[in-house]
Motif scaffolding. Structure first.
Motif, PDB file in Angstrom:
ATOM      1  N   ARG A 446       0.841  -1.204   0.000  1.00 19.77           N
ATOM      2  CA  ARG A 446       0.000   0.000   0.000  1.00 19.77           C
ATOM      3  C   ARG A 446       0.878   1.257   0.000  1.00 19.77           C
ATOM      4  NH1 ARG A 446      -4.810  -0.323   4.238  1.00 19.77           N
ATOM      5  NH2 ARG A 446      -6.289  -0.128   2.523  1.00 19.77           N
ATOM      6  N   VAL A 447       0.433   2.247  -0.757  1.00 24.42           N
ATOM      7  CA  VAL A 447       1.200   3.476  -0.928  1.00 24.42           C
ATOM      8  C   VAL A 447       0.885   4.438   0.217  1.00 24.42           C
ATOM      9  CG1 VAL A 447       1.619   5.477  -2.401  1.00 24.42           C
ATOM     10  CG2 VAL A 447       1.226   3.217  -3.431  1.00 24.42           C
ATOM     11  N   ALA A 448       1.890   4.728   1.028  1.00 24.18           N
ATOM     12  CA  ALA A 448       1.805   5.725   2.112  1.00 24.18           C
ATOM     13  C   ALA A 448       0.526   5.602   2.926  1.00 24.18           C
ATOM     14  CB  ALA A 448       1.936   7.133   1.535  1.00 24.18           C
ATOM     15  N   PRO A 449       0.195   4.414   3.439  1.00 24.56           N
ATOM     16  CA  PRO A 449      -1.109   4.227   4.083  1.00 24.56           C
ATOM     17  C   PRO A 449      -1.317   5.053   5.344  1.00 24.56           C
ATOM     18  CG  PRO A 449       0.311   2.332   4.498  1.00 24.56           C
ATOM     19  CD  PRO A 449       0.997   3.170   3.462  1.00 24.56           C
ATOM     20  N   LEU A 461      -3.168   0.416  -3.935  1.00 17.31           N
ATOM     21  CA  LEU A 461      -2.552  -0.907  -3.895  1.00 17.31           C
ATOM     22  C   LEU A 461      -1.604  -1.028  -5.075  1.00 17.31           C
ATOM     23  CD1 LEU A 461      -2.720  -3.680  -2.362  1.00 17.31           C
ATOM     24  CD2 LEU A 461      -4.290  -4.393  -4.205  1.00 17.31           C
ATOM     25  N   ALA A 462      -0.323  -1.252  -4.785  1.00 20.66           N
ATOM     26  CA  ALA A 462       0.690  -1.387  -5.826  1.00 20.66           C
ATOM     27  C   ALA A 462       1.079  -2.846  -5.975  1.00 20.66           C
ATOM     28  CB  ALA A 462       1.919  -0.540  -5.494  1.00 20.66           C
ATOM     29  N   VAL A 510       0.499   9.719  -4.976  1.00 22.16           N
ATOM     30  CA  VAL A 510       0.664   8.719  -6.030  1.00 22.16           C
ATOM     31  C   VAL A 510       1.644   9.217  -7.074  1.00 22.16           C
ATOM     32  CG1 VAL A 510      -0.532   7.427  -7.844  1.00 22.16           C
ATOM     33  CG2 VAL A 510      -1.632   7.760  -5.622  1.00 22.16           C
ATOM     34  N   ASN A 511       1.577  10.496  -7.404  1.00 24.64           N
ATOM     35  CA  ASN A 511       2.529  11.071  -8.334  1.00 24.64           C
ATOM     36  C   ASN A 511       3.957  10.915  -7.799  1.00 24.64           C
ATOM     37  OD1 ASN A 511       4.206  13.805  -8.901  1.00 24.64           O
ATOM     38  ND2 ASN A 511       2.978  13.332 -10.706  1.00 24.64           N
ATOM     39  N   GLY A 512       4.123  11.170  -6.508  1.00 21.11           N
ATOM     40  CA  GLY A 512       5.445  11.013  -5.905  1.00 21.11           C
ATOM     41  C   GLY A 512       5.929   9.583  -5.935  1.00 21.11           C
ATOM     42  N   PHE A 513       5.013   8.628  -5.745  1.00 25.21           N
ATOM     43  CA  PHE A 513       5.389   7.214  -5.794  1.00 25.21           C
ATOM     44  C   PHE A 513       5.848   6.825  -7.201  1.00 25.21           C
ATOM     45  CE2 PHE A 513       4.209   2.687  -6.313  1.00 25.21           C
ATOM     46  CZ  PHE A 513       5.037   2.148  -5.339  1.00 25.21           C
TER      47      PHE A 513
END
Length: 613
Positions: A446-449, A461-462, A510-513
């Motif tokens: 999970r991205v930065a949950p 979810l990645a 999400v852009n940062g990820f």
């Protein structure tokens, strides 16, 4: 039947109101003199030239008019009556609603009446909801003077009768006290007709019949028409002013409400008083319904991916749980297999836990996903596997107890999933490097949950997939909803979109990820997909694509095809598929199978992209 409304009244000192109305020029000295004892008042005096009555809170006596319609169901019954002798001011309505609570009034259309009562302003949803008010009479008594009188002619709504400009700009403030300019603004035009008989002829349906027996038509079918007959919402400053909701005052046993899809039409005349509610704004309450012309809108089917093409789809399955009827599972499965041609990877949104909305701490969704994949197999589709991460109980928004989340389905005969342990509800996935390429510290992850941007919202979810030897990173998303935003027809203009702040923050994360993935490998193949709950022209999408790290595929479609959701007669974009720059050209399709139809398996249309590595 349409949702009922409770009574809501303002109480203000009579003398103060008369003085204020007189000073503002809303009533004449003669009107104020007669209003002092409540006599000699006409409906246009009650309605006034702004959105609120200059006589609000006052008692009026023996107001003349002809009954035009009766609402004889629900807890908000009453009748509309209209003055057959109008004034010459286009800003003043000649009709008004008489609220009688749960009592069906003993009047009929065509009755000439004298009505006495209290003038009030009713705010659908409550005053804090930010919507406009409806002027009405309450605690009313009346005398029927004669019956069988002709009804006042209905005002026809057309493209020339409804201004293209939607609302005056109050810089976010209230437009309630602004003088109505019905020749300049659509909302002013509708307000100037509040309670009066209006009609549309041969009206194009732009919003399908819903469960409340309501549909949307447009009085200007040529404006921003979609390829399939809807009305395209393509900018904040053009919300398609000619849209009007249609409900019915005719008993359904006498005249069943038409079951219409977008692209159909109500031929002939549809007429009735113009009302306003908190589930769509200005509403034509039909006492006469046109005939449904079924234009037989077809559900779309996309082509199958070629053997060397990766097909990735996104689909909001709308609160799916094992308690959902099997018929819906079967329809979703058939759509995935037939209409979407069995994509290799599917990002799902709104997958609920194994006991649905039972709020008992259950968070796993294995039974939900098994029931769906079993239905897909039964429909002749692939033996999909799934990956997901269960959320912390009641921390991701949606229906209480439902624990909605995103999840991946994938066809192991076509793609492989790289399982990397360590992903859970609270541990953030990190970007790593393996053999000079980008990789994930956990897959799925999970991205930065823990970031505040995901408060009461679904976490992305990645997952890392492999197709024909190429790594592909897919991020499934379901950004926070638009709950709390002021409506397009709000009395505050332009309306505040408070939820936009959180979605923009989510988009930045999400852009940062994605930037981290591209920093680890500038050739990384990244697909960001899901229900982003926002438009292609919104600040959130601008934040998501900032730095040119992602391309929103919807912008590459012909304008008339840029939609996958229909709300209040506006065909719009909420779901998106975005790709990193190395992916290059893709074949992208929004597959219209739900949003335009009265019969839906979900309120969202799914999307699919095909890409040859």
């Amino acid at each position: 039947m349409p949702t009922d409304r409770p009574a809501h009244r303002r109480t203000t000192a009579t003398g103060f109101l008369i003085a204020g109305a007189l000073a503002a020029g809303l009533v004449t000295p003669a009107q104020s003199a007669s209003a002092a004892d409540g006599s000699g008042v006409r409906i246009h005096d009650i309605q006034g030239t702004t959105r609120v009555s200059p006589l609000a809170g006052q008692q009026v006596r023996d107001v003349p008019g002809v009954v035009t319609a009766v609402k004889a169901f629900g807890s908000a019954r009453g009748f509309w009556f209209q003055d057959p002798d109008p004034d010459h001011d286009a800003a003043t309505s000649e009709g008004v609603f008489v609220f009688t609570g749960t009592t069906t009034p003993a009047v009929a259309p065509g009755d000439s009446v004298l009505v006495s009562g209290t003038v009030g302003e009713y705010y659908p949803g409550g005053e804090a909801a930010g919507l406009q008010s409806v002027t009405q009479l309450t605690k009313a008594t009346w005398t029927v003077r004669s019956s069988g009188n002709p009804l006042p002619a209905a005002v026809r709504l057309t493209s020339s009768a409804v201004p293209a400009r939607y609302a005056p700009d109050a810089h976010g403030g209230s437009i309630e006290k602004l003088p109505l300019k019905p020749g300049r603004y659509a909302l002013d035009r509708y307000e100037s007709l509040e309670g009066m008989r209006v009609e549309v002829r041969d009206a194009a349906v732009v919003g399908a019949t819903n469960e409340h027996k309501e549909l949307w038509v447009t009085a200007d079918p040529r404006h921003d028409r979609t390829r399939r007959g809807g009305t395209l919402y393509g900018a904040y400053d053009d919300p398609n002013s000619a849209r009007v909701k249609v409900a019915s005052l005719i008993p359904f046993a006498q005249h069943p409400f038409p079951v219409a899809d977008v692209g159909d039409a109500l031929t002939g005349t549809t007429a009735g008083p113009l009302d306003y509610d908190n589930f769509g704004g200005y509403t034509l309450q039909a006492t006469e319904l046109g005939t449904l012309a079924d234009h037989e809108l077809a559900r779309e089917t996309t082509r199958k991916q070629r053997s060397d093409e990766l097909a990735v789809a996104t689909y909001n399955v709308e609160n799916l749980s094992p308690k959902t009827p099997q018929a819906k599972f079967d329809r979703l499965a058939a759509a995935l297999v037939t209409n979407l041609a069995s994509p290799d990877v599917v990002a799902l949104e709104e997958v609920q836990d194994d006991d649905g909305t039972v709020n008992d701490g259950v968070v796993d969704a294995g039974q939900t996903l098994k029931k769906l994949t079993d239905a897909i197999a039964a429909a002749g589709g692939p033996a999909y596997q799934w990956r997901q991460i269960s959320p912390v109980n009641n921390q991701d928004g949606g229906q209480p107890g439902g624990n909605i989340r995103t999840a991946f389905l994938f066809n192991p005969a076509r793609v492989s999933f790289k399982d990397v342990p360590g992903g859970d509800a609270t541990t953030p996935v990190k970007v790593t490097r393996e053999n000079g390429k980008a990789a994930l510290s956990a897959s799925p992850g999970r991205v930065a949950p823990a970031d505040a941007a995901w408060t009461n919202s679904r976490k992305p979810l990645a997952g890392q997939f492999s197709f024909r030897g190429r790594d592909v990173f897919v991020v499934a998303n379901h950004f926070n909803s638009k709950g709390g935003d002021q409506g397009l027809d709000s009395r505050f203009q332009p309306p505040a979109r408070s939820s936009e702040i959180q979605r923009t923050q989510q988009a930045q994360l999400v852009n940062g990820f994605v930037k981290q993935l591209l920093a680890a490998d500038k050739h990384a193949n990244v697909i960001v997909a899901g229900d982003l709950n926002d438009y292609q022209f919104s600040p959130a999408l601008k934040a998501l694509t900032a730095g040119c790290v992602l391309t929103d595929q919807v912008d590459r479609l012909p304008k008339k095809e840029r939609y996958g959701y229909v709300y209040q007669g506006n065909s719009q974009v909420l779901d998106h598929m975005l790709t990193s720059r190395h992916i290059g050209r893709v074949d992208y399709d929004i597959v219209h199978i739900n949003a335009e139809f009265a019969d839906q398996a979900s309120d969202h249309d799914p999307q699919v992209l095909r890409w040859r590595p």
